[in-house]
Write an enzyme that holds these catalytic residues in place. Structure first.
Site, PDB file in Angstrom:
ATOM      1  N   SER A 259       0.854  -1.196   0.000  1.00 50.36           N
ATOM      2  CA  SER A 259       0.000   0.000   0.000  1.00 50.36           C
ATOM      3  C   SER A 259       0.884   1.239   0.000  1.00 50.36           C
ATOM      4  O   SER A 259       2.038   1.183   0.431  1.00 50.36           O
ATOM      5  CB  SER A 259      -0.878   0.019   1.251  1.00 50.36           C
ATOM      6  OG  SER A 259      -1.575   1.242   1.354  1.00 50.36           O
TER       7      SER A 259
ATOM      8  N   TYR B 250      -2.152   0.419  10.825  1.00 49.45           N
ATOM      9  CA  TYR B 250      -2.304  -0.030   9.426  1.00 49.45           C
ATOM     10  C   TYR B 250      -1.029   0.314   8.647  1.00 49.45           C
ATOM     11  O   TYR B 250      -0.482  -0.529   7.933  1.00 49.45           O
ATOM     12  CB  TYR B 250      -3.537   0.608   8.771  1.00 49.45           C
ATOM     13  CG  TYR B 250      -3.681   0.175   7.320  1.00 49.45           C
ATOM     14  CD1 TYR B 250      -3.951  -1.155   6.997  1.00 49.45           C
ATOM     15  CD2 TYR B 250      -3.524   1.088   6.276  1.00 49.45           C
ATOM     16  CE1 TYR B 250      -4.056  -1.568   5.662  1.00 49.45           C
ATOM     17  CE2 TYR B 250      -3.632   0.686   4.940  1.00 49.45           C
ATOM     18  CZ  TYR B 250      -3.897  -0.645   4.644  1.00 49.45           C
ATOM     19  OH  TYR B 250      -4.000  -1.059   3.329  1.00 49.45           O
TER      20      TYR B 250
HETATM   21  P1  NAP Z   1     -11.604  -5.640   0.337  1.00 54.22           P
HETATM   22  O1  NAP Z   1     -12.522  -5.429  -0.812  1.00 54.22           O
HETATM   23  O2  NAP Z   1     -12.112  -5.357   1.703  1.00 54.22           O
HETATM   24  O3  NAP Z   1     -11.023  -7.126   0.262  1.00 54.22           O
HETATM   25  C1  NAP Z   1     -10.296  -7.685   1.332  1.00 54.22           C
HETATM   26  C2  NAP Z   1     -10.132  -9.173   1.091  1.00 54.22           C
HETATM   27  O4  NAP Z   1      -9.366  -9.737   2.186  1.00 54.22           O
HETATM   28  C3  NAP Z   1     -11.473  -9.899   1.075  1.00 54.22           C
HETATM   29  O5  NAP Z   1     -11.497 -10.833   0.016  1.00 54.22           O
HETATM   30  C4  NAP Z   1     -11.517 -10.607   2.407  1.00 54.22           C
HETATM   31  O6  NAP Z   1     -12.202 -11.843   2.285  1.00 54.22           O
HETATM   32  C5  NAP Z   1     -10.041 -10.876   2.681  1.00 54.22           C
HETATM   33  N1  NAP Z   1      -9.842 -11.044   4.127  1.00 54.22           N
HETATM   34  C6  NAP Z   1     -10.037 -10.112   5.094  1.00 54.22           C
HETATM   35  N2  NAP Z   1      -9.854 -10.656   6.304  1.00 54.22           N
HETATM   36  C7  NAP Z   1      -9.546 -11.975   6.093  1.00 54.22           C
HETATM   37  C8  NAP Z   1      -9.269 -13.055   6.956  1.00 54.22           C
HETATM   38  N3  NAP Z   1      -9.235 -12.916   8.289  1.00 54.22           N
HETATM   39  N4  NAP Z   1      -9.022 -14.268   6.421  1.00 54.22           N
HETATM   40  C9  NAP Z   1      -9.027 -14.430   5.063  1.00 54.22           C
HETATM   41  N5  NAP Z   1      -9.257 -13.435   4.192  1.00 54.22           N
HETATM   42  C10 NAP Z   1      -9.531 -12.218   4.711  1.00 54.22           C
HETATM   43  O7  NAP Z   1     -10.299  -4.716   0.171  1.00 54.22           O
HETATM   44  P2  NAP Z   1      -9.243  -4.516  -1.034  1.00 54.22           P
HETATM   45  O8  NAP Z   1      -9.125  -3.061  -1.242  1.00 54.22           O
HETATM   46  O9  NAP Z   1      -9.542  -5.378  -2.186  1.00 54.22           O
HETATM   47  O10 NAP Z   1      -7.918  -4.984  -0.294  1.00 54.22           O
HETATM   48  C11 NAP Z   1      -7.023  -5.941  -0.832  1.00 54.22           C
HETATM   49  C12 NAP Z   1      -5.597  -5.542  -0.445  1.00 54.22           C
HETATM   50  O11 NAP Z   1      -5.286  -4.268  -1.012  1.00 54.22           O
HETATM   51  C13 NAP Z   1      -5.362  -5.417   1.066  1.00 54.22           C
HETATM   52  O12 NAP Z   1      -4.117  -5.992   1.396  1.00 54.22           O
HETATM   53  C14 NAP Z   1      -5.333  -3.910   1.280  1.00 54.22           C
HETATM   54  O13 NAP Z   1      -4.568  -3.551   2.414  1.00 54.22           O
HETATM   55  C15 NAP Z   1      -4.681  -3.471  -0.021  1.00 54.22           C
HETATM   56  N6  NAP Z   1      -4.881  -2.058  -0.372  1.00 54.22           N
HETATM   57  C16 NAP Z   1      -6.144  -1.563  -0.550  1.00 54.22           C
HETATM   58  C17 NAP Z   1      -6.278  -0.208  -0.868  1.00 54.22           C
HETATM   59  C18 NAP Z   1      -7.617   0.431  -1.070  1.00 54.22           C
HETATM   60  O14 NAP Z   1      -7.702   1.678  -1.086  1.00 54.22           O
HETATM   61  N7  NAP Z   1      -8.676  -0.330  -1.261  1.00 54.22           N
HETATM   62  C19 NAP Z   1      -5.131   0.622  -0.998  1.00 54.22           C
HETATM   63  C20 NAP Z   1      -3.888   0.051  -0.809  1.00 54.22           C
HETATM   64  C21 NAP Z   1      -3.764  -1.272  -0.509  1.00 54.22           C
HETATM   65  P3  NAP Z   1     -13.260 -12.428   3.358  1.00 54.22           P
HETATM   66  O15 NAP Z   1     -13.884 -11.266   4.052  1.00 54.22           O
HETATM   67  O16 NAP Z   1     -14.186 -13.242   2.517  1.00 54.22           O
HETATM   68  O17 NAP Z   1     -12.420 -13.283   4.258  1.00 54.22           O
END
Ligand code: NAP
Length: 252
Positions: free
Chosen positions: A138, A151
Site C-alpha cells: 500500500s 495499518y
Molecule cells: P476488500 O474489498 O475489503 O477485500 C479484502 C479481502 O481480504 C477480502 O477478500 C476478504 O475476504 C479478505 N480477508 C479479510 N480478512 C480476512 C481473513 N481474516 N481471512 C481471510 N481473508 C480475509 O479490500 P481490497 O481493497 O480489495 O484490499 C485488498 C488488499 O489491497 C489489502 O491488502 C489492502 O490492504 C490493499 N490495499 C487496498 C487499498 C484500497 O484503497 N482499497 C489501498 C492500498 C492497498 P473475506 O472477508 O471473505 O475473508
C-alpha cells in the site's frame, strides 16, 4: 499444463478482479477467503474459462491455513504464482485511543497471514527453483498518515518483507514483487469504518479513485513479464492522488 495462481482475499475487491485477470491470462486458480458464497459465485463465473479451486479459511488462524493448503488436490498442488492480497484496515484513530482488537486483527491479517501463506508455499518454489510471489502492499507502506498508525506499520512490514523475501529467494530464481496502491474503491473503507457506508463513500468524494480492476490489470502485467524481468516494487496511484493524504478533489 496451465500455471496455477493462488490468490488470497479473492472474495472481494482487488483479489476478486485479480482472479478474473489471471483467468484471462490462462492461469488456473486457487481462490481464498472466508466468504464461501462469494468464492462460489466467482468460481461459477470463471469455470468455463479455467479450473478454479476454492479454499475457505481465516488467514489469521495458522492451523486453518495449514489445513487448507494441505487439502489441495494434486492438480492444484504446484503453485506458480502466489498473490498475497488479503488485508484490510480496521479503524482510523490516534495512537492513544487505538482499539487493541483492531490492532491485533491488522497485525494478524496483514503481516502474519502473508507470512503463513509464504512459509507454506515458498519451499515448493525453492525446490523447483521457480515461482513468483506478488505482495499487495500500500501507499501506507511507503508513507505514514495521521491516525493510520498500525495499518501503516503493517504495510511498512509488507514492504520490508517483500524486500527481504526478494533477497532470500534470489538464489533460487524466484520473482518477488510488491504492488502498492493508493486509493482504490473496494470494500476496504467499509471494513475500515465498520460497515458505515456513508463514511466510506466520503473517502472518494470529488475524485476518481482506482478501481479494483485497474490494480488487477497491473498485477496481471507483473505476472506476464518474461522470466528474466521482475517488477520488485511498484506504486499505483489514481491521477487525483499525489501522496497518501494529498488528493485533488473537484468541489462543486
Ligand atoms: P476488500 O474489498 O475489503 O477485500 C479484502 C479481502 O481480504 C477480502 O477478500 C476478504 O475476504 C479478505 N480477508 C479479510 N480478512 C480476512 C481473513 N481474516 N481471512 C481471510 N481473508 C480475509 O479490500 P481490497 O481493497 O480489495 O484490499 C485488498 C488488499 O489491497 C489489502 O491488502 C489492502 O490492504 C490493499 N490495499 C487496498 C487499498 C484500497 O484503497 N482499497 C489501498 C492500498 C492497498 P473475506 O472477508 O471473505 O475473508
Amino acid at each position: 499444463m496451465p500455471k496455477t495462481a493462488l490468490i488470497t482475499g479473492a472474495s472481494s475487491g482487488i483479489g476478486y478482479e485479480t482472479a478474473k485477470t489471471l483467468a484471462n491470462l490462462g492461469f488456473q486458480l486457487i481462490i481464498c477467503g472466508r466468504r464461501e458464497e462469494r468464492l462460489k459465485e466467482l468460481q461459477a463465473s470463471l469455470q468455463l474459462q479455467t479450473p478454479v479451486h476454492i479454499l475457505v479459511f481465516d488467514i489469521t488462524d495458522r492451523q486453518a491455513v495449514t489445513l487448507a493448503l494441505n487439502s489441495l488436490p494434486t492438480a492444484f498442488s504446484q503453485i506458480d504464482l502466489l498473490v498475497n492480497n488479503a488485508g484490510n484496515a480496521h479503524g482510523l484513530g490516534p495512537i492513544h485511543e487505538g482499539n487493541l482488537d483492531d490492532w491485533d486483527t491488522m497485525i494478524d491479517l496483514n503481516i502474519k497471514g502473508l507470512l503463513y501463506l509464504t512459509r507454506l508455499i515458498a519451499p515448493q518454489m525453492v525446490a523447483r527453483k521457480s515461482g513468483h510471489i506478488i505482495n499487495v502492499g500500500s501507499i501506507a507502506g511507503k508513507e505514514v498518515y495521521a491516525n493510520g498508525n498500525v495499518y501503516c506499520a503493517s504495510k511498512h512490514a509488507v514492504d520490508a518483507l517483500t524486500r527481504s523475501m526478494l533477497i532470500d529467494l534470489n538464489p533460487f530464481g524466484i520473482k518477488v514483487g510488491a504492488i502498492n496502491p493508493g486509493m482504490v474503491e473496494t470494500e476496504f473503507s467499509i471494513v475500515r469504518f465498520k460497515g458505515d457506508e456513508e463514511r466510506a463513500k466520503k473517502v472518494y468524494d470529488g475524485l476518481q479513485p482506482l478501481t479494483a480492476k485497474d490494480v488487477a490489470e497491473v498485477i496481471g502485467f507483473m505476472a506476464s513479464l518474461p522470466p528474466h524481468v521482475n517488477i520488485s516494487d511498484l506504486t499505483l496511484l489514481p491521477t487525483a492522488q499525489g501522496a497518501a493524504t494529498v488528493v485533488k478533489r473537484q468541489i462543486d
